[in-house]
Design a protein around this motif. Sequence first.
Motif, PDB file in Angstrom:
ATOM      1  N   PRO A  66       0.874  -1.304   0.155  1.00  0.00           N
ATOM      2  CA  PRO A  66      -0.047   0.087   0.020  1.00  0.00           C
ATOM      3  C   PRO A  66       0.799   1.326  -0.048  1.00  0.00           C
ATOM      4  O   PRO A  66       0.474   2.281  -0.407  1.00  0.00           O
ATOM      5  N   GLY A  67       2.009   1.115   0.456  1.00  0.00           N
ATOM      6  CA  GLY A  67       2.816   2.388   0.450  1.00  0.00           C
ATOM      7  C   GLY A  67       3.276   2.851  -1.000  1.00  0.00           C
ATOM      8  O   GLY A  67       3.325   3.884  -1.294  1.00  0.00           O
ATOM      9  N   THR A  68       3.332   1.871  -1.792  1.00  0.00           N
ATOM     10  CA  THR A  68       3.563   2.227  -3.395  1.00  0.00           C
ATOM     11  C   THR A  68       2.484   3.204  -3.728  1.00  0.00           C
ATOM     12  O   THR A  68       2.632   3.846  -4.557  1.00  0.00           O
ATOM     13  N   ILE A  69       1.152   2.673  -3.439  1.00  0.00           N
ATOM     14  CA  ILE A  69      -0.010   3.252  -3.963  1.00  0.00           C
ATOM     15  C   ILE A  69       0.144   4.914  -3.502  1.00  0.00           C
ATOM     16  O   ILE A  69      -0.325   5.581  -4.380  1.00  0.00           O
ATOM     17  N   ASP A  70       0.374   4.987  -2.289  1.00  0.00           N
ATOM     18  CA  ASP A  70       0.537   6.348  -1.586  1.00  0.00           C
ATOM     19  C   ASP A  70       1.476   7.061  -2.501  1.00  0.00           C
ATOM     20  O   ASP A  70       1.423   8.174  -2.765  1.00  0.00           O
ATOM     21  N   ALA A  71       2.558   6.458  -3.058  1.00  0.00           N
ATOM     22  CA  ALA A  71       3.592   7.221  -3.598  1.00  0.00           C
ATOM     23  C   ALA A  71       3.064   7.528  -4.939  1.00  0.00           C
ATOM     24  O   ALA A  71       3.556   8.661  -5.452  1.00  0.00           O
ATOM     25  N   VAL A  72       2.210   6.701  -5.450  1.00  0.00           N
ATOM     26  CA  VAL A  72       1.984   7.107  -6.866  1.00  0.00           C
ATOM     27  C   VAL A  72       1.041   8.196  -6.838  1.00  0.00           C
ATOM     28  O   VAL A  72       1.191   9.192  -7.586  1.00  0.00           O
ATOM     29  N   ILE A  73       0.083   8.250  -5.638  1.00  0.00           N
ATOM     30  CA  ILE A  73      -0.985   9.459  -5.774  1.00  0.00           C
ATOM     31  C   ILE A  73       0.154  10.667  -5.308  1.00  0.00           C
ATOM     32  O   ILE A  73      -0.311  11.599  -5.909  1.00  0.00           O
ATOM     33  N   ALA A  74       0.940  10.530  -4.616  1.00  0.00           N
ATOM     34  CA  ALA A  74       1.782  11.866  -4.137  1.00  0.00           C
ATOM     35  C   ALA A  74       2.501  12.247  -5.608  1.00  0.00           C
ATOM     36  O   ALA A  74       2.536  13.627  -5.888  1.00  0.00           O
ATOM     37  N   THR A 113      -5.862  -7.060  -6.304  1.00  0.00           N
ATOM     38  CA  THR A 113      -5.913  -5.997  -4.985  1.00  0.00           C
ATOM     39  C   THR A 113      -5.161  -4.903  -5.395  1.00  0.00           C
ATOM     40  O   THR A 113      -5.912  -3.792  -5.169  1.00  0.00           O
ATOM     41  N   ALA A 114      -4.118  -4.893  -6.035  1.00  0.00           N
ATOM     42  CA  ALA A 114      -3.353  -3.670  -6.465  1.00  0.00           C
ATOM     43  C   ALA A 114      -4.075  -2.730  -7.251  1.00  0.00           C
ATOM     44  O   ALA A 114      -4.143  -1.507  -7.240  1.00  0.00           O
ATOM     45  N   MET A 115      -4.640  -3.375  -8.409  1.00  0.00           N
ATOM     46  CA  MET A 115      -5.577  -2.528  -9.413  1.00  0.00           C
ATOM     47  C   MET A 115      -6.643  -1.882  -8.612  1.00  0.00           C
ATOM     48  O   MET A 115      -6.867  -0.861  -8.756  1.00  0.00           O
ATOM     49  N   MET A 116      -7.436  -2.801  -7.471  1.00  0.00           N
ATOM     50  CA  MET A 116      -8.446  -2.213  -6.710  1.00  0.00           C
ATOM     51  C   MET A 116      -7.869  -1.054  -5.992  1.00  0.00           C
ATOM     52  O   MET A 116      -8.476   0.138  -5.838  1.00  0.00           O
ATOM     53  N   ARG A 117      -6.669  -1.121  -5.147  1.00  0.00           N
ATOM     54  CA  ARG A 117      -6.366   0.103  -4.336  1.00  0.00           C
ATOM     55  C   ARG A 117      -6.046   1.170  -5.206  1.00  0.00           C
ATOM     56  O   ARG A 117      -6.302   2.337  -4.623  1.00  0.00           O
ATOM     57  N   LEU A 118      -5.361   1.292  -6.231  1.00  0.00           N
ATOM     58  CA  LEU A 118      -4.910   2.326  -6.887  1.00  0.00           C
ATOM     59  C   LEU A 118      -6.147   2.893  -7.589  1.00  0.00           C
ATOM     60  O   LEU A 118      -6.228   4.190  -7.492  1.00  0.00           O
TER      61      LEU A 118
END
Length: 248
Positions: A66-74, A113-118
């Motif tokens: 999930p930390g990668t998702i946060d980094a992408v959004i940032a 799951t990664a697709m859903m979270r992003l």
Amino acid sequence: MAHELLTGRTVIVTGAGSGIGRATAERVAAEGGRVIAVDISGDRLSALHGLIGDDAAFVAGDLADPGTIDAVIAAAGDGADGLANIAGIMDGFEPTAEIRDETWDRVLSVNVTAMMRLTRAVLPGMLARGAGAIVNVGSEAGQRGSAAGTPYTVSKHAVNGFTLSTAFFYTPQGIRCNAVAPGPVATNIEAPFHSEWAQQRLGPIMQAAIPAIARPEQLAAAIVWLLSDEASDVSGAILSVDGGWAAI
Ligand SMILES: NC(=O)c1ccc[n+]([C@@H]2O[C@H](COP(=O)([O-])OP(=O)(O)OC[C@H]3O[C@@H](n4cnc5c(N)ncnc54)[C@H](O)[C@@H]3O)[C@@H](O)[C@H]2O)c1
């Protein structure tokens, strides 16, 4: 000057280091878009940097984290206009009785799951703007039971369901969600056969039924079209880009 399809758009591209993702990142940049490129391989992203330059942003990380998702959004700053969920992995062609828990867990967590979270993370920004385009990469393995092992087949059927449900809920708010379903494409994806039974069962089908191998650029063309306003009335589609395999 030729009309560019994605001028002024910020587009997140996962799996951008290789194969379909890299071809899509290059095409998005060529169409005037700003690419937020994501991949687990920092080396591959460095190579992409050489191709699409400084206007893009690069996020190296495991999308299952999930930390990668946060980094992408940032990295997307003001928000993304487009999201191409392309990163994915194969299974070891395990049939149901031979599924290893680690394969199941990893394939589902990266492909689903990664697709859903992003997607969940980019939607608030798209909803606030009343516009957005999401393209997920499924597979012909999401249309049948005879193109991979059970974990991958399940994951790609889930991509289709996720695409339809997301399109259902958000198309009225200006957000389109579609999938492309590739047949075989010449990329770096690893597809080791770990099952003798799968080899026996799938081998003849694959030899008989599978069409010519596509180039990643052919998939990128369809993905970029779906991301663009040229596809303004297309939402909830599962577009086979497979050399006619779906018609067999
Ligand atoms: N190649 C084919 O024949 C084929 C057919 C149907 C569908 N697909 C789908 O196309 C998509 C792209 O695959 P490809 O063939 O271009 O493969 P590829 O291996 O060439 O590229 C995938 C990229 O995703 C990255 N990646 C993998 N797991 C990741 C993770 N957890 N976090 C971040 N990045 C990650 C890899 O490092 C790689 O650079 C996948 O979803 C795959 O299932 C491929």
